[in-house]
Design an enzyme around this catalytic site. Sequence first.
Site, PDB file in Angstrom:
ATOM      1  N   HIS A  83       0.835  -1.206   0.000  1.00 21.62           N
ATOM      2  CA  HIS A  83       0.000   0.000   0.000  1.00 21.62           C
ATOM      3  C   HIS A  83       0.873   1.261   0.000  1.00 21.62           C
ATOM      4  O   HIS A  83       0.662   2.183  -0.799  1.00 21.62           O
ATOM      5  CB  HIS A  83      -0.893  -0.057   1.247  1.00 21.62           C
ATOM      6  CG  HIS A  83      -1.781   1.120   1.447  1.00 21.62           C
ATOM      7  ND1 HIS A  83      -3.138   1.076   1.225  1.00 21.62           N
ATOM      8  CD2 HIS A  83      -1.517   2.391   1.849  1.00 21.62           C
ATOM      9  CE1 HIS A  83      -3.663   2.252   1.501  1.00 21.62           C
ATOM     10  NE2 HIS A  83      -2.701   3.076   1.883  1.00 21.62           N
ATOM     11  N   GLU A  84       1.867   1.281   0.895  1.00 23.46           N
ATOM     12  CA  GLU A  84       2.746   2.446   0.989  1.00 23.46           C
ATOM     13  C   GLU A  84       3.620   2.593  -0.249  1.00 23.46           C
ATOM     14  O   GLU A  84       3.903   3.711  -0.691  1.00 23.46           O
ATOM     15  CB  GLU A  84       3.613   2.339   2.242  1.00 23.46           C
ATOM     16  CG  GLU A  84       2.847   2.381   3.552  1.00 23.46           C
ATOM     17  CD  GLU A  84       2.097   3.687   3.741  1.00 23.46           C
ATOM     18  OE1 GLU A  84       2.558   4.726   3.242  1.00 23.46           O
ATOM     19  OE2 GLU A  84       1.031   3.659   4.386  1.00 23.46           O
ATOM     20  N   HIS A  87       1.834   4.526  -2.882  1.00 30.14           N
ATOM     21  CA  HIS A  87       1.938   5.974  -2.662  1.00 30.14           C
ATOM     22  C   HIS A  87       3.290   6.496  -3.152  1.00 30.14           C
ATOM     23  O   HIS A  87       3.369   7.516  -3.845  1.00 30.14           O
ATOM     24  CB  HIS A  87       1.817   6.303  -1.173  1.00 30.14           C
ATOM     25  CG  HIS A  87       0.459   6.086  -0.588  1.00 30.14           C
ATOM     26  ND1 HIS A  87      -0.688   6.577  -1.155  1.00 30.14           N
ATOM     27  CD2 HIS A  87       0.065   5.443   0.532  1.00 30.14           C
ATOM     28  CE1 HIS A  87      -1.725   6.243  -0.411  1.00 30.14           C
ATOM     29  NE2 HIS A  87      -1.293   5.555   0.624  1.00 30.14           N
ATOM     30  N   ASP A 179      -5.727   8.057   4.058  1.00 29.80           N
ATOM     31  CA  ASP A 179      -5.738   8.410   2.632  1.00 29.80           C
ATOM     32  C   ASP A 179      -7.076   8.981   2.202  1.00 29.80           C
ATOM     33  O   ASP A 179      -7.139   9.859   1.335  1.00 29.80           O
ATOM     34  CB  ASP A 179      -5.403   7.175   1.792  1.00 29.80           C
ATOM     35  CG  ASP A 179      -4.017   6.636   2.104  1.00 29.80           C
ATOM     36  OD1 ASP A 179      -3.125   7.450   2.384  1.00 29.80           O
ATOM     37  OD2 ASP A 179      -3.838   5.413   2.079  1.00 29.80           O
TER      38      ASP A 179
END
Length: 386
Positions: A83-84, A87, A179
Amino acid sequence: MTTDNGSASREPAARDSGGRRSGWLMARPYGIPIYVTPSWLVIAAIITILYEPVVESLLGLGAASYLVAFVFAVLLYASVLVHELAHAVVARMFGIPVERITLFMLGGVTEMRGEARTPGREFLIAFAGPLLSLVLAAAGWAAQLFVPPDTVPGVLLWQLFVANLLVGVFNLMPGLPLDGGKVVRSAVWALTRRPTAGTVVAAWGGRVLAVFVVGLPFLLYLPSGRMPSVFMVLLGVLLGGFMWMGAGSALRGARFRERIPRLRVRLLARRAVAVPSGTPLAEADRRMAEADAGAVLVTDSSGAPVSIVSHDAAGAVPEERRPWISVDHVSRAVTGGAVIGADLEGERLLAAMRAHPAAEYLVVGEDGGVFGVLRTRDVDDAFAGI
Protein backbone atom coordinates in the site's frame (compact mmCIF):
# COMPACT_ATOMS: atom_id res chain seq x y z
CA MET A 1 -2.90 2.70 8.99
CA THR A 2 -1.09 4.94 6.59
CA THR A 3 -0.47 8.63 6.42
CA ASP A 4 0.82 11.00 3.82
CA ASN A 5 2.53 7.47 3.56
CA GLY A 6 14.66 -8.81 0.53
CA SER A 7 17.01 -9.72 3.24
CA ALA A 8 17.74 -7.75 6.36
CA SER A 9 20.53 -5.22 5.98
CA ARG A 10 23.42 -4.51 8.33
CA GLU A 11 23.10 -0.80 7.64
CA PRO A 12 22.62 1.17 10.89
CA ALA A 13 19.06 1.69 12.00
CA ALA A 14 17.35 4.84 10.80
CA ARG A 15 16.98 7.81 13.07
CA ASP A 16 14.23 10.38 13.08
CA SER A 17 14.62 14.15 13.07
CA GLY A 18 15.31 14.08 16.80
CA GLY A 19 18.15 11.59 16.38
CA ARG A 20 16.23 8.68 17.91
CA ARG A 21 16.33 5.18 16.45
CA SER A 22 13.31 4.64 14.18
CA GLY A 23 13.68 1.08 12.93
CA TRP A 24 15.64 -1.62 11.15
CA LEU A 25 16.41 -1.24 7.48
CA MET A 26 14.93 -4.31 5.74
CA ALA A 27 15.10 -3.61 2.00
CA ARG A 28 15.30 -0.91 -0.70
CA PRO A 29 12.69 -1.64 -3.39
CA TYR A 30 12.90 0.99 -6.15
CA GLY A 31 15.68 2.55 -4.09
CA ILE A 32 13.23 3.42 -1.29
CA PRO A 33 14.49 2.34 2.16
CA ILE A 34 11.99 0.25 4.13
CA TYR A 35 12.25 0.37 7.92
CA VAL A 36 10.44 -1.76 10.51
CA THR A 37 10.21 -0.47 14.08
CA PRO A 38 10.46 -2.76 17.13
CA SER A 39 6.81 -1.98 17.92
CA TRP A 40 5.85 -4.20 14.98
CA LEU A 41 7.04 -7.24 16.95
CA VAL A 42 4.56 -6.36 19.71
CA ILE A 43 1.54 -6.13 17.41
CA ALA A 44 2.66 -9.21 15.48
CA ALA A 45 2.71 -11.22 18.71
CA ILE A 46 -0.73 -9.91 19.69
CA ILE A 47 -2.22 -10.75 16.28
CA THR A 48 -0.67 -14.22 16.40
CA ILE A 49 -2.09 -15.01 19.84
CA LEU A 50 -5.57 -13.69 19.01
CA TYR A 51 -5.80 -15.34 15.58
CA GLU A 52 -4.37 -18.75 16.56
CA PRO A 53 -7.67 -20.13 17.93
CA VAL A 54 -9.35 -19.34 14.58
CA VAL A 55 -6.66 -21.22 12.66
CA GLU A 56 -6.80 -24.14 15.08
CA SER A 57 -10.58 -24.44 14.72
CA LEU A 58 -10.24 -24.51 10.91
CA LEU A 59 -7.17 -26.71 10.48
CA GLY A 60 -6.48 -28.46 13.78
CA LEU A 61 -2.71 -28.10 13.39
CA GLY A 62 -1.87 -27.95 17.07
CA ALA A 63 1.22 -25.83 17.78
CA ALA A 64 1.66 -25.21 14.05
CA SER A 65 -1.48 -23.03 14.21
CA TYR A 66 0.68 -20.32 15.77
CA LEU A 67 2.91 -20.31 12.70
CA VAL A 68 -0.04 -19.88 10.34
CA ALA A 69 -1.43 -17.13 12.62
CA PHE A 70 1.95 -15.39 12.54
CA VAL A 71 1.88 -15.57 8.73
CA PHE A 72 -1.37 -13.60 8.91
CA ALA A 73 0.42 -10.86 10.86
CA VAL A 74 3.19 -10.83 8.25
CA LEU A 75 0.66 -10.71 5.38
CA LEU A 76 -1.17 -7.83 7.07
CA TYR A 77 1.99 -5.74 7.23
CA ALA A 78 3.14 -6.89 3.80
CA SER A 79 -0.19 -5.51 2.59
CA VAL A 80 0.55 -2.23 4.39
CA LEU A 81 3.99 -2.16 2.74
CA VAL A 82 2.57 -2.69 -0.76
CA HIS A 83 0.00 0.00 0.00
CA GLU A 84 2.75 2.45 0.99
CA LEU A 85 4.86 1.55 -2.02
CA ALA A 86 1.95 2.51 -4.25
CA HIS A 87 1.94 5.97 -2.66
CA ALA A 88 5.70 6.25 -3.03
CA VAL A 89 5.85 5.17 -6.68
CA VAL A 90 3.09 7.57 -7.76
CA ALA A 91 4.69 10.40 -5.77
CA ARG A 92 7.97 9.78 -7.58
CA MET A 93 6.15 9.89 -10.91
CA PHE A 94 5.23 13.48 -10.03
CA GLY A 95 8.78 14.36 -9.03
CA ILE A 96 8.28 14.23 -5.25
CA PRO A 97 11.33 12.66 -3.54
CA VAL A 98 10.52 9.82 -1.13
CA GLU A 99 12.73 9.59 1.96
CA ARG A 100 11.61 6.25 3.38
CA ILE A 101 8.75 3.95 4.31
CA THR A 102 8.40 2.97 7.96
CA LEU A 103 6.22 0.15 9.31
CA PHE A 104 5.23 0.47 12.96
CA MET A 105 2.66 -0.85 15.41
CA LEU A 106 -0.35 0.95 13.94
CA GLY A 107 0.52 0.62 10.25
CA GLY A 108 2.91 2.45 7.97
CA VAL A 109 3.99 5.88 6.83
CA THR A 110 5.59 7.15 3.63
CA GLU A 111 7.86 10.13 4.25
CA MET A 112 8.13 12.51 1.31
CA ARG A 113 10.10 15.70 0.76
CA GLY A 114 7.49 17.97 -0.70
CA GLU A 115 3.79 17.91 -1.51
CA ALA A 116 1.60 17.58 -4.57
CA ARG A 117 1.26 20.86 -6.44
CA THR A 118 -2.27 20.25 -7.73
CA PRO A 119 -5.39 18.63 -6.23
CA GLY A 120 -5.41 16.09 -9.06
CA ARG A 121 -1.94 14.86 -8.16
CA GLU A 122 -2.86 14.86 -4.48
CA PHE A 123 -5.83 12.61 -5.28
CA LEU A 124 -3.79 10.18 -7.39
CA ILE A 125 -1.04 9.83 -4.76
CA ALA A 126 -3.56 9.31 -1.96
CA PHE A 127 -5.88 6.94 -3.85
CA ALA A 128 -3.08 4.76 -5.27
CA GLY A 129 -2.58 2.95 -1.96
CA PRO A 130 -6.19 1.94 -1.21
CA LEU A 131 -6.78 1.11 -4.86
CA LEU A 132 -3.90 -1.37 -4.96
CA SER A 133 -4.97 -2.84 -1.62
CA LEU A 134 -8.49 -3.47 -2.91
CA VAL A 135 -7.15 -4.97 -6.15
CA LEU A 136 -5.01 -7.40 -4.13
CA ALA A 137 -8.01 -8.18 -1.91
CA ALA A 138 -10.08 -9.02 -4.97
CA ALA A 139 -7.27 -11.22 -6.30
CA GLY A 140 -7.00 -13.05 -2.97
CA TRP A 141 -10.76 -13.59 -2.81
CA ALA A 142 -10.89 -14.92 -6.37
CA ALA A 143 -7.94 -17.26 -5.81
CA GLN A 144 -9.33 -18.76 -2.61
CA LEU A 145 -12.47 -19.83 -4.49
CA PHE A 146 -10.38 -22.49 -6.24
CA VAL A 147 -8.67 -23.81 -3.10
CA PRO A 148 -10.32 -25.89 -0.34
CA PRO A 149 -10.91 -23.59 2.66
CA ASP A 150 -9.80 -26.19 5.22
CA THR A 151 -6.23 -26.30 3.90
CA VAL A 152 -3.20 -24.13 4.71
CA PRO A 153 -3.15 -22.55 1.19
CA GLY A 154 -6.88 -21.83 1.48
CA VAL A 155 -6.46 -20.15 4.86
CA LEU A 156 -3.46 -18.13 3.63
CA LEU A 157 -5.36 -16.89 0.57
CA TRP A 158 -8.26 -15.93 2.81
CA GLN A 159 -5.80 -14.07 5.04
CA LEU A 160 -4.45 -12.25 1.98
CA PHE A 161 -7.98 -11.19 1.09
CA VAL A 162 -8.84 -10.04 4.62
CA ALA A 163 -5.53 -8.21 5.18
CA ASN A 164 -5.77 -6.15 2.01
CA LEU A 165 -9.48 -5.51 2.47
CA LEU A 166 -8.80 -4.16 5.98
CA VAL A 167 -5.95 -1.94 4.78
CA GLY A 168 -7.88 -0.66 1.75
CA VAL A 169 -11.22 0.04 3.41
CA PHE A 170 -9.81 1.49 6.62
CA ASN A 171 -7.60 3.93 4.77
CA LEU A 172 -10.50 5.16 2.66
CA MET A 173 -12.22 6.57 5.75
CA PRO A 174 -12.71 10.29 5.00
CA GLY A 175 -10.44 11.98 7.49
CA LEU A 176 -6.78 12.89 7.91
CA PRO A 177 -4.26 11.39 8.43
CA LEU A 178 -5.83 8.55 6.43
CA ASP A 179 -5.74 8.41 2.63
CA GLY A 180 -9.47 9.02 2.47
CA GLY A 181 -8.83 12.31 4.24
CA LYS A 182 -6.36 13.26 1.55
CA VAL A 183 -8.96 12.42 -1.08
CA VAL A 184 -11.37 14.77 0.74
CA ARG A 185 -8.66 17.42 0.93
CA SER A 186 -7.98 17.20 -2.79
CA ALA A 187 -11.71 17.52 -3.56
CA VAL A 188 -12.17 20.60 -1.34
CA TRP A 189 -8.93 22.05 -2.72
CA ALA A 190 -10.22 21.61 -6.28
CA LEU A 191 -13.58 23.22 -5.42
CA THR A 192 -12.25 26.17 -3.39
CA ARG A 193 -8.79 26.52 -4.97
CA ARG A 194 -7.51 26.74 -1.39
CA PRO A 195 -5.40 23.79 -0.15
CA THR A 196 -5.67 25.07 3.42
CA ALA A 197 -9.47 24.84 3.29
CA GLY A 198 -9.16 21.25 2.14
CA THR A 199 -6.82 20.42 5.00
CA VAL A 200 -9.12 21.98 7.61
CA VAL A 201 -12.17 20.05 6.37
CA ALA A 202 -10.28 16.75 6.12
CA ALA A 203 -8.56 17.21 9.50
CA TRP A 204 -11.84 17.84 11.31
CA GLY A 205 -13.22 14.79 9.53
CA GLY A 206 -10.27 12.88 10.98
CA ARG A 207 -11.07 14.12 14.48
CA VAL A 208 -14.68 12.99 14.16
CA LEU A 209 -13.49 9.59 12.97
CA ALA A 210 -11.03 9.40 15.87
CA VAL A 211 -13.86 9.84 18.37
CA PHE A 212 -15.90 7.23 16.50
CA VAL A 213 -13.02 4.72 16.54
CA VAL A 214 -12.57 5.16 20.31
CA GLY A 215 -16.29 4.58 20.91
CA LEU A 216 -16.70 1.77 18.36
CA PRO A 217 -15.94 -1.14 20.76
CA PHE A 218 -18.69 0.08 23.10
CA LEU A 219 -21.15 0.56 20.23
CA LEU A 220 -20.54 -2.99 18.99
CA TYR A 221 -21.31 -4.48 22.40
CA LEU A 222 -24.18 -2.14 23.27
CA PRO A 223 -26.97 -4.42 21.94
CA SER A 224 -25.76 -7.34 24.06
CA GLY A 225 -25.41 -5.28 27.22
CA ARG A 226 -21.87 -6.56 27.72
CA MET A 227 -18.63 -4.64 27.96
CA PRO A 228 -15.95 -4.94 25.25
CA SER A 229 -12.67 -6.62 26.06
CA VAL A 230 -9.78 -4.60 27.45
CA PHE A 231 -7.83 -5.33 24.26
CA MET A 232 -10.55 -3.87 22.01
CA VAL A 233 -10.81 -0.76 24.18
CA LEU A 234 -7.04 -0.24 24.18
CA LEU A 235 -6.84 -0.80 20.42
CA GLY A 236 -9.63 1.73 19.87
CA VAL A 237 -7.89 4.26 22.08
CA LEU A 238 -4.55 3.71 20.31
CA LEU A 239 -6.03 4.06 16.83
CA GLY A 240 -8.27 6.95 17.79
CA GLY A 241 -5.43 8.75 19.57
CA PHE A 242 -3.15 8.29 16.58
CA MET A 243 -5.81 9.65 14.23
CA TRP A 244 -6.56 12.62 16.51
CA MET A 245 -2.88 13.55 16.74
CA GLY A 246 -2.43 13.10 12.99
CA ALA A 247 -5.40 15.35 12.28
CA GLY A 248 -4.08 17.96 14.72
CA SER A 249 -0.67 17.84 13.09
CA ALA A 250 -2.29 18.39 9.68
CA LEU A 251 -4.17 21.44 11.02
CA ARG A 252 -0.98 22.92 12.46
CA GLY A 253 0.84 22.25 9.20
CA ALA A 254 -1.92 24.01 7.25
CA ARG A 255 -1.75 27.06 9.51
CA PHE A 256 2.04 27.04 9.22
CA ARG A 257 1.94 26.97 5.41
CA GLU A 258 -0.71 29.68 5.39
CA ARG A 259 1.63 32.04 7.23
CA ILE A 260 4.70 31.37 5.09
CA PRO A 261 3.74 33.82 2.27
CA ARG A 262 3.41 36.59 4.89
CA LEU A 263 7.07 36.32 5.89
CA ARG A 264 8.99 39.31 4.56
CA VAL A 265 12.49 40.26 5.58
CA ARG A 266 11.71 43.97 5.17
CA LEU A 267 8.96 43.66 7.77
CA LEU A 268 10.80 41.38 10.20
CA ALA A 269 14.30 42.90 10.14
CA ARG A 270 15.32 45.11 13.06
CA ARG A 271 16.98 48.47 12.59
CA ALA A 272 20.65 48.17 13.54
CA VAL A 273 23.09 50.66 15.01
CA ALA A 274 26.79 50.32 14.13
CA VAL A 275 29.52 50.62 16.77
CA PRO A 276 33.31 50.24 16.39
CA SER A 277 35.08 47.16 17.64
CA GLY A 278 35.99 47.52 21.30
CA THR A 279 32.93 49.56 22.24
CA PRO A 280 31.66 48.77 25.77
CA LEU A 281 28.36 46.94 25.84
CA ALA A 282 26.78 49.66 27.97
CA GLU A 283 27.67 52.28 25.36
CA ALA A 284 26.22 50.07 22.61
CA ASP A 285 23.01 49.80 24.65
CA ARG A 286 22.86 53.60 24.94
CA ARG A 287 23.35 54.14 21.21
CA MET A 288 20.79 51.48 20.37
CA ALA A 289 18.18 53.10 22.61
CA GLU A 290 19.00 56.55 21.27
CA ALA A 291 18.52 55.38 17.68
CA ASP A 292 15.42 53.35 18.59
CA ALA A 293 17.18 50.34 17.05
CA GLY A 294 16.77 46.65 17.80
CA ALA A 295 20.24 45.29 17.05
CA VAL A 296 23.92 46.20 17.19
CA LEU A 297 26.51 45.70 14.45
CA VAL A 298 30.23 45.71 15.20
CA THR A 299 32.35 47.37 12.50
CA ASP A 300 36.04 47.32 11.66
CA SER A 301 38.29 50.34 11.15
CA SER A 302 36.86 50.90 7.67
CA GLY A 303 33.27 50.91 8.95
CA ALA A 304 32.36 47.54 7.42
CA PRO A 305 30.20 45.24 9.62
CA VAL A 306 32.19 42.25 10.84
CA SER A 307 29.94 40.81 13.55
CA ILE A 308 26.48 41.02 15.13
CA VAL A 309 25.97 41.36 18.87
CA SER A 310 24.19 38.23 20.05
CA HIS A 311 20.92 39.09 21.76
CA ASP A 312 21.15 36.07 24.09
CA ALA A 313 24.82 36.50 24.95
CA ALA A 314 24.45 40.23 25.61
CA GLY A 315 21.33 39.64 27.69
CA ALA A 316 23.25 37.26 29.96
CA VAL A 317 25.74 39.98 30.98
CA PRO A 318 24.82 41.56 34.37
CA GLU A 319 24.04 45.28 34.35
CA GLU A 320 27.01 46.18 36.55
CA ARG A 321 29.49 44.51 34.19
CA ARG A 322 28.15 45.95 30.94
CA PRO A 323 30.43 49.06 31.04
CA TRP A 324 33.46 46.76 31.25
CA ILE A 325 32.52 44.12 28.65
CA SER A 326 33.35 44.79 25.01
CA VAL A 327 30.77 44.11 22.31
CA ASP A 328 33.37 41.86 20.70
CA HIS A 329 32.93 39.35 23.54
CA VAL A 330 29.19 38.91 22.91
CA SER A 331 29.06 39.02 19.12
CA ARG A 332 29.09 36.49 16.27
CA ALA A 333 31.13 36.96 13.12
CA VAL A 334 29.22 37.82 9.94
CA THR A 335 29.92 34.94 7.56
CA GLY A 336 28.76 34.59 3.98
CA GLY A 337 25.84 32.37 5.00
CA ALA A 338 24.69 34.88 7.62
CA VAL A 339 24.07 37.59 5.01
CA ILE A 340 20.64 37.63 3.36
CA GLY A 341 18.86 39.99 1.00
CA ALA A 342 16.15 42.36 2.14
CA ASP A 343 13.92 41.23 -0.74
CA LEU A 344 13.61 37.62 0.50
CA GLU A 345 10.18 36.40 1.56
CA GLY A 346 8.13 33.24 2.07
CA GLU A 347 9.68 29.93 1.07
CA ARG A 348 12.82 31.64 -0.29
CA LEU A 349 13.51 33.14 3.12
CA LEU A 350 13.00 29.83 4.95
CA ALA A 351 15.19 28.02 2.40
CA ALA A 352 18.00 30.55 2.93
CA MET A 353 17.76 30.13 6.70
CA ARG A 354 17.72 26.34 6.47
CA ALA A 355 20.80 26.42 4.25
CA HIS A 356 22.77 28.47 6.78
CA PRO A 357 21.28 28.24 10.30
CA ALA A 358 22.16 31.19 12.53
CA ALA A 359 20.68 33.13 15.43
CA GLU A 360 21.05 36.49 13.63
CA TYR A 361 21.49 37.47 9.99
CA LEU A 362 22.87 40.64 8.44
CA VAL A 363 20.27 41.99 6.02
CA VAL A 364 21.53 43.93 3.02
CA GLY A 365 19.63 45.90 0.40
CA GLU A 366 19.89 45.64 -3.37
CA ASP A 367 22.74 48.17 -3.35
CA GLY A 368 24.70 46.07 -0.84
CA GLY A 369 24.13 48.54 1.97
CA VAL A 370 23.10 47.44 5.46
CA PHE A 371 19.32 47.22 5.88
CA GLY A 372 19.21 45.74 9.37
CA VAL A 373 19.42 42.49 11.34
CA LEU A 374 17.03 39.57 11.20
CA ARG A 375 16.76 37.34 14.25
CA THR A 376 15.70 33.73 13.82
CA ARG A 377 13.58 34.12 16.94
CA ASP A 378 11.53 36.83 15.22
CA VAL A 379 10.79 34.45 12.36
CA ASP A 380 9.81 31.75 14.85
CA ASP A 381 7.52 34.21 16.61
CA ALA A 382 5.69 34.76 13.33
CA PHE A 383 4.42 31.18 13.71
CA ALA A 384 3.49 31.52 17.40
CA GLY A 385 0.12 30.12 18.38
CA ILE A 386 0.03 27.42 15.71
